[in-house]
Design a protein around this motif. Sequence first.
Motif, PDB file in Angstrom:
ATOM      1  N   LYS A  60      34.629  25.880  39.776  1.00  0.00           N
ATOM      2  CA  LYS A  60      35.384  25.684  38.549  1.00  0.00           C
ATOM      3  C   LYS A  60      35.844  27.045  38.037  1.00  0.00           C
ATOM      4  O   LYS A  60      35.119  28.025  38.124  1.00  0.00           O
ATOM      5  CB  LYS A  60      34.534  24.990  37.481  1.00  0.00           C
ATOM      6  N   VAL A  61      37.041  27.061  37.501  1.00  0.00           N
ATOM      7  CA  VAL A  61      37.561  28.285  36.908  1.00  0.00           C
ATOM      8  C   VAL A  61      37.407  28.183  35.403  1.00  0.00           C
ATOM      9  O   VAL A  61      37.763  27.181  34.794  1.00  0.00           O
ATOM     10  CB  VAL A  61      39.046  28.485  37.282  1.00  0.00           C
ATOM     11  N   THR A  62      36.855  29.209  34.794  1.00  0.00           N
ATOM     12  CA  THR A  62      36.715  29.254  33.346  1.00  0.00           C
ATOM     13  C   THR A  62      37.695  30.268  32.786  1.00  0.00           C
ATOM     14  O   THR A  62      38.255  31.085  33.524  1.00  0.00           O
ATOM     15  CB  THR A  62      35.285  29.641  32.935  1.00  0.00           C
ATOM     16  N   ASN A  63      37.909  30.215  31.490  1.00  0.00           N
ATOM     17  CA  ASN A  63      38.806  31.180  30.860  1.00  0.00           C
ATOM     18  C   ASN A  63      38.297  32.600  31.068  1.00  0.00           C
ATOM     19  O   ASN A  63      39.062  33.530  31.329  1.00  0.00           O
ATOM     20  CB  ASN A  63      38.925  30.869  29.368  1.00  0.00           C
ATOM     21  N   SER A  64      36.980  32.764  30.988  1.00  0.00           N
ATOM     22  CA  SER A  64      36.386  34.088  31.182  1.00  0.00           C
ATOM     23  C   SER A  64      36.577  34.583  32.610  1.00  0.00           C
ATOM     24  O   SER A  64      36.954  35.734  32.833  1.00  0.00           O
ATOM     25  CB  SER A  64      34.894  34.042  30.830  1.00  0.00           C
ATOM     26  N   SER A  65      36.326  33.708  33.597  1.00  0.00           N
ATOM     27  CA  SER A  65      36.470  34.134  34.991  1.00  0.00           C
ATOM     28  C   SER A  65      37.924  34.442  35.324  1.00  0.00           C
ATOM     29  O   SER A  65      38.207  35.360  36.104  1.00  0.00           O
ATOM     30  CB  SER A  65      35.939  33.055  35.937  1.00  0.00           C
ATOM     31  N   LEU A  66      38.858  33.686  34.737  1.00  0.00           N
ATOM     32  CA  LEU A  66      40.276  33.951  34.981  1.00  0.00           C
ATOM     33  C   LEU A  66      40.684  35.299  34.389  1.00  0.00           C
ATOM     34  O   LEU A  66      41.426  36.063  35.014  1.00  0.00           O
ATOM     35  CB  LEU A  66      41.126  32.821  34.396  1.00  0.00           C
ATOM     36  N   ARG A  67      40.202  35.608  33.197  1.00  0.00           N
ATOM     37  CA  ARG A  67      40.510  36.906  32.592  1.00  0.00           C
ATOM     38  C   ARG A  67      39.906  38.048  33.420  1.00  0.00           C
ATOM     39  O   ARG A  67      40.521  39.105  33.564  1.00  0.00           O
ATOM     40  CB  ARG A  67      39.979  36.956  31.160  1.00  0.00           C
ATOM     41  N   ASN A  68      38.724  37.808  33.959  1.00  0.00           N
ATOM     42  CA  ASN A  68      38.097  38.850  34.779  1.00  0.00           C
ATOM     43  C   ASN A  68      38.875  39.113  36.063  1.00  0.00           C
ATOM     44  O   ASN A  68      38.812  40.217  36.623  1.00  0.00           O
ATOM     45  CB  ASN A  68      36.663  38.459  35.119  1.00  0.00           C
ATOM     46  N   MET A  69      39.615  38.114  36.540  1.00  0.00           N
ATOM     47  CA  MET A  69      40.422  38.297  37.748  1.00  0.00           C
ATOM     48  C   MET A  69      41.531  39.322  37.560  1.00  0.00           C
ATOM     49  O   MET A  69      42.059  39.849  38.543  1.00  0.00           O
ATOM     50  CB  MET A  69      41.048  36.961  38.168  1.00  0.00           C
ATOM     51  N   SER A  70      41.894  39.583  36.327  1.00  0.00           N
ATOM     52  CA  SER A  70      43.007  40.502  36.077  1.00  0.00           C
ATOM     53  C   SER A  70      42.723  41.913  36.574  1.00  0.00           C
ATOM     54  O   SER A  70      43.645  42.724  36.721  1.00  0.00           O
ATOM     55  CB  SER A  70      43.336  40.543  34.578  1.00  0.00           C
ATOM     56  N   ASP A  71      41.462  42.238  36.849  1.00  0.00           N
ATOM     57  CA  ASP A  71      41.103  43.574  37.349  1.00  0.00           C
ATOM     58  C   ASP A  71      41.040  43.634  38.868  1.00  0.00           C
ATOM     59  O   ASP A  71      40.781  44.693  39.436  1.00  0.00           O
ATOM     60  CB  ASP A  71      39.732  43.991  36.796  1.00  0.00           C
ATOM     61  N   ASP A  72      41.282  42.512  39.561  1.00  0.00           N
ATOM     62  CA  ASP A  72      40.928  42.421  40.975  1.00  0.00           C
ATOM     63  C   ASP A  72      41.871  43.150  41.921  1.00  0.00           C
ATOM     64  O   ASP A  72      41.434  43.816  42.859  1.00  0.00           O
ATOM     65  CB  ASP A  72      40.832  40.947  41.387  1.00  0.00           C
ATOM     66  N   ILE A  73      43.173  42.992  41.744  1.00  0.00           N
ATOM     67  CA  ILE A  73      44.136  43.482  42.731  1.00  0.00           C
ATOM     68  C   ILE A  73      45.012  44.568  42.117  1.00  0.00           C
ATOM     69  O   ILE A  73      45.636  44.355  41.069  1.00  0.00           O
ATOM     70  CB  ILE A  73      45.013  42.327  43.253  1.00  0.00           C
ATOM     71  N   THR A  74      45.062  45.708  42.794  1.00  0.00           N
ATOM     72  CA  THR A  74      45.913  46.820  42.341  1.00  0.00           C
ATOM     73  C   THR A  74      47.045  47.113  43.323  1.00  0.00           C
ATOM     74  O   THR A  74      47.938  47.897  43.014  1.00  0.00           O
ATOM     75  CB  THR A  74      45.072  48.096  42.151  1.00  0.00           C
ATOM     76  N   ASP A  75      47.005  46.494  44.498  1.00  0.00           N
ATOM     77  CA  ASP A  75      48.047  46.696  45.506  1.00  0.00           C
ATOM     78  C   ASP A  75      49.381  46.151  44.985  1.00  0.00           C
ATOM     79  O   ASP A  75      49.498  44.969  44.664  1.00  0.00           O
ATOM     80  CB  ASP A  75      47.650  45.977  46.800  1.00  0.00           C
ATOM     81  N   LYS A  76      50.385  47.011  44.905  1.00  0.00           N
ATOM     82  CA  LYS A  76      51.668  46.634  44.304  1.00  0.00           C
ATOM     83  C   LYS A  76      52.393  45.551  45.098  1.00  0.00           C
ATOM     84  O   LYS A  76      53.084  44.708  44.524  1.00  0.00           O
ATOM     85  CB  LYS A  76      52.567  47.873  44.158  1.00  0.00           C
ATOM     86  N   ASP A  77      52.257  45.578  46.425  1.00  0.00           N
ATOM     87  CA  ASP A  77      52.918  44.543  47.224  1.00  0.00           C
ATOM     88  C   ASP A  77      52.341  43.165  46.902  1.00  0.00           C
ATOM     89  O   ASP A  77      53.079  42.188  46.737  1.00  0.00           O
ATOM     90  CB  ASP A  77      52.741  44.848  48.714  1.00  0.00           C
ATOM     91  N   THR A  78      51.005  43.093  46.813  1.00  0.00           N
ATOM     92  CA  THR A  78      50.373  41.820  46.494  1.00  0.00           C
ATOM     93  C   THR A  78      50.723  41.384  45.078  1.00  0.00           C
ATOM     94  O   THR A  78      50.958  40.200  44.822  1.00  0.00           O
ATOM     95  CB  THR A  78      48.846  41.922  46.643  1.00  0.00           C
TER      96      THR A  78
END
Length: 716
Positions: free
Chosen positions: A396-414
């Motif tokens: 299950k995805v929660t609002n908190s886990s979704l917000r935490n995903m914002s730090d995951d990927i820094t690769d500009k192509d992705t």
Amino acid sequence: MTQKTSFKNRLKQALSFFLSDLKSCNTFLIVFAIISAVVITVCLTICVVLGNDSTFSMMLSSLSFAGITNSGIGEMELFQYTSASLIYLISIVFTIIYTVRIYSYLHNKRKADLYGSLPIGRATLFITKSASAYLMSIIPAIFFFSVISIISVCSGHSVVTDLTKLFPEICMGTLASIAFFGLIAVCCGTMLNSVLMFVAVCIAYPLSAIFIKGIIVGCFDGFFVGIFKDSIIMNALNPLAAYDGINVIYWLIFSAVCLVLAAFLARKRKAERAQSAFAFHLPCYIIKVLVSFLAGMFLGVLFGSVNVLGGFGGFVFGFILASVPVYIITHLILYRGFSKLVKTAIPLGALIVVSCVGVALCCFDSFGYNSYVPKVKDIKSAGFFEEGSNFQNLDKVTNSSLRNMSDDITDKDTITFITNSHSNLINKRNYSIQNKFKNTWVSMFTDNFLFFSKELSQPYCGYAYKLNDGSVITRAYNRFNAFYDTDALYDDDNTDIINSKGYIKTYSPIAKAEYDDLSEFAVFGFNRKDTEKKHADLVVNRIASGYYGDDSQSVARTGPSEAYKRIKDAFLEDIDNCSDEEFKKVVGYSNTFYGSADPDYSDYSTLVESVPDVVCVIQLATGAPYNIYISDLSSYYKSADSDTAYTTASYVIPRSFTKTIEVLQDLGMLDKNMYVKENDDYNGTSIITYDDYYDDYYYDDSDYSDSVSGIDDSIY
């Protein structure tokens, strides 16, 4: 006229009033006791008599599987669960009866004069009455809960968690309900008005909150609906929600405030207000506004969803058409006539204006919420979720886990792939006013009614962005919505994201899943060069499998868990060091079957033609697919009973992936010429020959099982 008395005398007075209330309610207490005793006897008899019945046993297993009861439940556990639940419900009904009976002195002039002449303060009298109602509600319920527990313990069974949870829940719910009803009773002049107002608040407030949530979620596509789950706002004025046992601190404060305010108003309340419409009018305004708002929202959203007057015009028309008559009718019921109707109409006017303005802001997307996708240059990092591809510990995805995903990927192509996918999704949606009102109904029904699958209210994809200024933007999209012009489900091609380096290293099961999360993990490929004269065999070595064996059968030098970890680490290291050209080969194979790593001879032959330097393919799955049959669920012994997300993935190993190849050779799965060789030391090896596959083209399960080698069926 009251006089000061000592604390000891006050206790005596309180005891005297409690005994008096006990005498006035003894009939109801006896009825409650008889009903509860019969319920316990019936439940115990049925559960014990049917304990050895096969159909009954199957029902218990179904309840356990569905999550209604704990695993391993027996007839005595079911007895505790059913009897306690029934007494719990009966107790709630009788709590209301006791409370109405005890507070009736506030609505009878003769009783009001009598109690007013006694040497006890009005506030003290009210608190004493409230305590009487509480004790008469709690003590009988706890007594019968204890009886159920004693019966269970004496029969050699422990008390189930469901029963122990009911103790604090009924204490909290009873306290909140009595405190709130007491406040209403003080404000009202008749018992009928008190009951009507209590029922109206308990029904109208949560339904009104559902409409407000529905408008927000229905109009702002991507707004995470889970943010409202167990929220205090949804039931802030509904004391019956305190029986759920959540938000305990809020309900304690709520009860204390109601009791203090009611005691204060009881001191100010004039005895002659008994049997009049109201002693204090504020609750009346609240009730009329709540009921009118609920009626107005229902008809307004209905007219908007069928596109009356262009959608929003229909909402305004419907809101006024319903709210004004309901406001008048409610006034007539509570005031017994038209008295003060015009003077009290100001709240109605304010309600219409505020509601229409608020809905207009949502419908016309005044904030640009639905169309907003950040520009890549403004994004510091991002995250992406898609059902069936993201691996996570909880399904299950929660609002908190979704917000935490914002730090995951820094690769500009992705990140570019993510923003493009987000834009494509938005462009496929039709955000008309009518569809927003339709989506309001969709959101309300799928998220609040039990007969709808919970998966419908869970996001199936989501986007998270952390901007350069540090702010976080999230969107979570539900599969079931009213914004598609057709009935087609979400079918955007997100392979660019899923097959990117940034995504694989961040969200893929090969990067995140532990061995115990796996339902399948296989390494497969040809065992020799494939030629027209001599076709190769497709060899499949399974390190983890829900269908073939378990860890106890492993005789390899390295255990399955360690083997998986070594392959995983080597693969991720090769991913880090490979070129973009080589990486394109890695994601060139995507065949999966129900989450089981079952390869396809034809697909692999095609892969060899397109990627000549392919060595093998690693394919894995976690969790269990939603559509798997219940009878097959036990096959997923590693993760079917957990909350592990269902995901599948497959990756090509080219000759340039030297780290992975070295590990596979060391584990005995590749020969020195980098062809896959049989190794059934883990969870079985299967061989698919050219003739096996093309004789039937699509072999069935029996053909496939006949091709399995290296497994001794006797050990299963």
